[in-house]
Design a protein around this motif. Sequence first.
Motif: not given
Length: 309
Positions: A140-142, A145-148, A273-274, A277-282
């Motif tokens: 359920a978690l993965l 995390l992928a979506s976030a 989750e925010m 999302n920030m961590l992986y922002d381009s």
Amino acid sequence: MSAKRLIALTLSLAALAACDATNTAAPSPTTSRAPPATLTISEASQSLRNYYVHLQQDHQTRGLLRVDGGGPDTPFTPDMLARNFENIAFFEEYALGTGVSQKGQASDLRRWDRPVRVNIEFGPSVTPRMQATDTAALDALLPRLASATGHKITKNATRANFHVLVVGHDDHDTVESRISELLPNASPSTRNLFLDIPRDFLCFVTTFSTSDPSYHYDTAVALIRAEQPDLLRKSCLHEEIAQGLGLPNDYQQARPSIFNDDDEFALLTTHDEMLLNMLYDSRLRAGMTVDEARPILYILAREQTGRIY
């Protein structure tokens, strides 16, 4: 060392003098090691089980280990979100390879640049019921995390680069064998983290990079103590995998968040989750300093919250 429910340690192969910088592929792991028909639990393991049951009960009695993700009682502004990201993503809570608390200098931004392939393994002492419970929690978690993150994060038992070991005190030989297989070039201090764990370390994650400079992770190994009751183990699963993606620190003012030593929240929140999302922002790049990233963080935080103030 203070008693903590969740402790995350981030390590770099380049920073470990006793480690070879070559990424040695680990053999295909065994996902599950079935316990014998009649399992004998040692006195030490039973003592840990009792301790963690009481710990969970005490936390819940005091209103901690919330699973609601926050609400009207936990508001946060864009500026608070940006501040939380800065403290969680750019600082290390523990000195490299030691588990010793430190107030260190800001580090550079680190994250994965390749797909994250997660495998969960269980020691012989872990019951089939616990294995099923933790496997379902991971499944359920993965996707969440992928979506976030917008990054590819999947479960993969044969080509894993993020290994989660759910093991008990009585699984010492199994842990020693698997760490030798997964981290053959680990320094003695790193091995000792896995083989001689203080009671107050319920779980931890180690992340490694073979790149130079070491801005991109390519291997992670997390350990979760199997003596914990279900909610504590699930909490460990949420925090250690999320921290292993590049959010290594805990920050006392982060709320509602699992990246906080106060244990108020057990599971990943919308706030967290925010952060992911920030961590992986381009617009952020691995290797950025906190000063370079700070102006971008406040833009990202406003976008995440949909607010301009």
